[in-house]
Design a protein around this motif. Structure first.
Motif, mmCIF file in Angstrom:
data_model
loop_
_atom_site.group_PDB
_atom_site.id
_atom_site.type_symbol
_atom_site.label_atom_id
_atom_site.label_comp_id
_atom_site.label_asym_id
_atom_site.label_seq_id
_atom_site.Cartn_x
_atom_site.Cartn_y
_atom_site.Cartn_z
ATOM 1 N N ASN A 20 43.168 27.177 33.525
ATOM 2 C CA ASN A 20 42.415 28.247 32.855
ATOM 3 C C ASN A 20 42.352 29.499 33.715
ATOM 4 N N ARG A 21 43.426 29.748 34.500
ATOM 5 C CA ARG A 21 43.411 30.860 35.443
ATOM 6 C C ARG A 21 43.278 32.206 34.730
ATOM 7 N N PHE A 22 43.947 32.371 33.607
ATOM 8 C CA PHE A 22 43.912 33.650 32.899
ATOM 9 C C PHE A 22 42.799 33.622 31.848
ATOM 10 N N VAL A 23 41.909 34.613 31.938
ATOM 11 C CA VAL A 23 40.666 34.634 31.160
ATOM 12 C C VAL A 23 40.703 35.800 30.174
ATOM 13 N N LEU A 40 31.263 37.596 27.399
ATOM 14 C CA LEU A 40 31.441 36.151 27.276
ATOM 15 C C LEU A 40 32.919 35.853 27.479
ATOM 16 N N SER A 41 33.218 34.856 28.297
ATOM 17 C CA SER A 41 34.610 34.465 28.526
ATOM 18 C C SER A 41 34.961 33.309 27.592
ATOM 19 N N ARG A 42 36.094 33.449 26.943
ATOM 20 C CA ARG A 42 36.576 32.358 26.102
ATOM 21 C C ARG A 42 36.920 31.150 26.978
ATOM 22 N N ARG A 43 36.738 29.951 26.434
ATOM 23 C CA ARG A 43 37.020 28.686 27.100
ATOM 24 C C ARG A 43 36.002 28.385 28.191
ATOM 25 N N ILE A 44 35.840 29.261 29.177
ATOM 26 C CA ILE A 44 34.864 28.988 30.237
ATOM 27 C C ILE A 44 33.443 29.115 29.709
ATOM 28 N N ARG A 45 33.194 30.043 28.798
ATOM 29 C CA ARG A 45 31.896 30.261 28.140
ATOM 30 C C ARG A 45 30.837 30.780 29.107
ATOM 31 N N PRO A 49 37.653 20.897 40.605
ATOM 32 C CA PRO A 49 39.035 20.410 40.675
ATOM 33 C C PRO A 49 40.031 21.545 40.466
ATOM 34 N N LEU A 50 41.083 21.550 41.284
ATOM 35 C CA LEU A 50 42.057 22.626 41.242
ATOM 36 C C LEU A 50 42.768 22.712 39.899
ATOM 37 N N PHE A 98 39.876 33.273 39.074
ATOM 38 C CA PHE A 98 40.327 33.550 37.719
ATOM 39 C C PHE A 98 40.815 34.993 37.614
ATOM 40 N N ILE A 99 41.698 35.248 36.671
ATOM 41 C CA ILE A 99 42.243 36.589 36.438
ATOM 42 C C ILE A 99 41.909 37.015 35.012
ATOM 43 N N CYS A 100 41.167 38.102 34.868
ATOM 44 C CA CYS A 100 40.800 38.621 33.551
ATOM 45 C C CYS A 100 41.950 39.471 33.028
#
Length: 611
Positions: free
Chosen positions: A456-459, A477-482, A449-450, A513-515
């Motif tokens: 959570n675009r910014f990682v 490890l990415s926060r939130r996305i895990r 889903p968009l 996503f953008i890190c």
């Protein structure tokens, strides 16, 4: 000085020696001692590491990471050299001399760490062991000889006194010698009143031949087998390591004859020569009247029948599927070797070795020989098809009106009989069978889903270098996305680490996503200037760590230890390729399940990033 004096003790295994050596080494370091502090050597090694980097760097560009890696490598190599020096000269003197000679010739094969030393000590076999022969007449004048390998086993030093006893004979006074337990057992006939050197059933040549098979690595197992009746002359054992079949009881063989080419049979203790062969059903066996056991190789059975392993049947058994029924090689409770009893289970043995002979019914002896000749002719002609061979046999010469294959005794009827007796040509089935058309791959993508991506675009990443078995891995490890990533880093240079982080950023970018930032230890401070246009590096204070990634490293290592505990080899150093594959396998499955701390209860981290 204690480190220099450490060596393998009597009745001590290599694993126990390694554990004792490392304990003493650790004590020396805890009390402030060091045997690895060589600044000039470290600087030279650091310069070599810098020169191997991409792009290569000069001596003046050596940084602290290069010196740290060089110090670690040199410390491991020095530690390995001390451990190797303590290995027994009697057993590993040849290994040390071989390594020294190779180094002199410019080939450095010395182990780089203590695990490598342990692997060498466990697997080394002295190539200069004295060869033994079955009979005095077997020396010289032999035709080209074949090599065979049988019963390759690892053992412990327990019971080594038996090997010494079997080489001593009797006391000067004529009294029968006994061991420390008051026992005097013959390893050949099992009698209680003499040793093998005084066995009346063996002559001098046979004693030497049998003694060759009783080396220190097998003596404990053989004592147990002989006392319990484990290795029996009426058992046919299945061995996965054997390259040749062997029978010790000639009563089971038919058509015993002198082989055209003698066989050199290699065991842990040396080499022996076998001269006679015979048939057990359709299988050709070497006759070794003074051997230890009847053995058939797994490869021999696989060439004729389908073989499966059932771990739940009789505590683990090999099942040979023949046309007449299944033959079960049960696990011997005393030795653990799979076997069948050639006397009690005569029906099973008949199914195993006579499955093709049942097809001989209805054919004369001459027709059977013709069918065998047809298969031999087919093999000599490069395994041409049955159709082409039949056409050549039937084709007549225009001049002589005889068979175009001059002096060929094979007829078309022989070829047809071969099809009935032997079935399709096995070499042709193996060599000419083509790969079936694979199922068409249909790519599938997970629709995320968009709103999940937008929210959570910014990682924010957390990353560190993890060591498993001495191998460095860059883990993030990415926060939130895990979502967890792991990359093997042969060299922990700034350039290599920057390339690894860029690959991670591009992976998230591909998914939308953008890190923005990466939280890392202080050792990653040099990366800031290299990644200004890619990601913001936020490092901790000195001697501080990022707790989230440290916890994830512990999580991954817990799973790695579980996988390591499930592997069949316990005391062997794992190859680097297996460690690398194991870590990637663990991370793959960690990402495959929905994370309780993640942003979705429906989509796993792998689906969110890789779709």
């Amino acid at each position: 000085m204690k480190v220099l004096a450490t060596h393998v003790q009597q009745n001590e295994t290599n694993e126990q020696y390694k554990e004792e050596f490392e304990s003493i080494w650790e004590i020396v370091e805890q009390f402030g001692g060091s045997l690895t502090n060589h600044p000039e050597l470290i600087e030279r090694r650091a310069a070599e590491i810098a020169a191997l980097d991409e792009p290569p760097r000069d001596v003046g560009e050596v940084d602290d990471d290069d010196r740290e890696m060089a110090a670690t490598e040199i410390a491991n190599e020095i530690k390995a050299s001390f451990m190797l020096s303590g290995a027994q000269e009697r057993r590993y003197g040849g290994l040390k001399l071989q390594l020294e000679n190779d180094y002199t010739l410019g080939n450095d094969r010395y182990p780089k760490d203590t695990e490598g030393v342990l692997g060498l000590m466990n697997n080394y076999r002295d190539p200069y062991q004295r060869r033994q022969y079955r009979t005095p007449d077997d020396r010289g004048g032999q035709p080209k000889e074949e090599d065979g390998l049988q019963f390759v086993q690892e053992g412990t030093n327990e019971g080594n006194e038996g090997a010494v006893m079997a080489q001593q004979g009797k006391k000067p006074g004529g009294e029968t010698k006994t061991n420390s337990k008051g026992e005097s057992n013959c390893f050949h006939c099992g009698a209680k009143d003499h040793w093998i050197t005084d066995c009346p059933d063996l002559n001098e040549a046979n004693k030497g031949s049998l003694m060759m098979q009783l080396d220190g690595a097998l003596i404990s197992q053989l004592k147990k087998c002989i006392r319990s009746g484990g290795l029996r002359r009426n058992y046919l054992y299945l061995d996965t390591c054997t390259t040749n079949n062997q029978v010790v009881n000639p009563a089971y063989l038919k058509g015993v004859h002198k082989a055209d080419t003698p066989l050199h049979l290699h065991t842990n203790a040396g080499t022996s020569v076998l001269l006679q062969q015979g048939y057990l059903g359709e299988f050709l066996f070497w006759l070794d009247p003074h051997g230890i056991a009847n053995v058939i190789s797994l490869r021999t059975l696989e060439e004729k029948h389908k073989v499966t392993y059932d771990s739940e049947l009789h505590g683990g058994a090999f099942v040979v599927h023949t046309d007449e029924g299944d033959v079960i090689f049960r696990r011997c409770p005393e030795t653990g070797f799979p076997y069948i009893d050639l006397d009690e289970n005569a029906s099973e043995a008949a199914m195993l070795v006579q499955s093709v002979r049942g097809n001989f019914e209805g054919f004369t002896k001459r027709e059977v020989k013709g069918a065998i000749a047809a298969r031999d002719l087919q093999a000599n002609m490069g395994h041409i098809s049955d159709t082409n061979l039949e056409r050549l046999i039937k084709k007549k010469d225009d001049v002589s009106q005889s068979n175009i294959l001059h002096d060929c005794p094979v007829t078309a009827d022989d070829l047809q009989n071969a099809k009935i007796i032997f079935g399709p040509s096995l070499p042709q089935l193996k060599g000419k069978s083509v790969r079936e058309k694979p199922v068409r791959a249909e790519p599938g993508y997970t629709k995320i889903p968009l709103e999940i991506i937008e929210r959570n675009r910014f990682v924010t990443l957390v990353a560190d270098v993890m060591f498993v078995g001495g191998l460095p891995f860059l883990i993030s490890l990415s926060r939130r996305i895990r979502f967890v990533t792991v990359q093997f880093m042969p060299r922990r240079t700034a350039g290599e680490l920057c390339n690894g982080l860029k690959a991670i950023v591009n992976l998230y970018k591909r998914a939308g996503f953008i890190c923005q930032a990466a939280l890392m230890d202080n050792e990653f401070e040099p990366l800031k200037t290299h990644l200004l246009d890619t990601i913001d590096i936020n490092t901790t204070a000195k001697n501080e760590h990022v707790g989230e990634i440290e916890r994830k490293i512990r999580h991954v290592k817990d799973h790695a230890r579980c996988v390591r505990a499930s592997l069949p080899f316990k005391h062997v150093a794992m190859p680097k390729a297996i460690i690398n594959a194991m870590i990637h396998h663990i991370v793959l499955w960690l990402n495959a399940f929905v994370s309780p701390q993640g942003i979705s209860t429906q989509y796993s981290p792998r689906e969110l990033v890789l779709r």
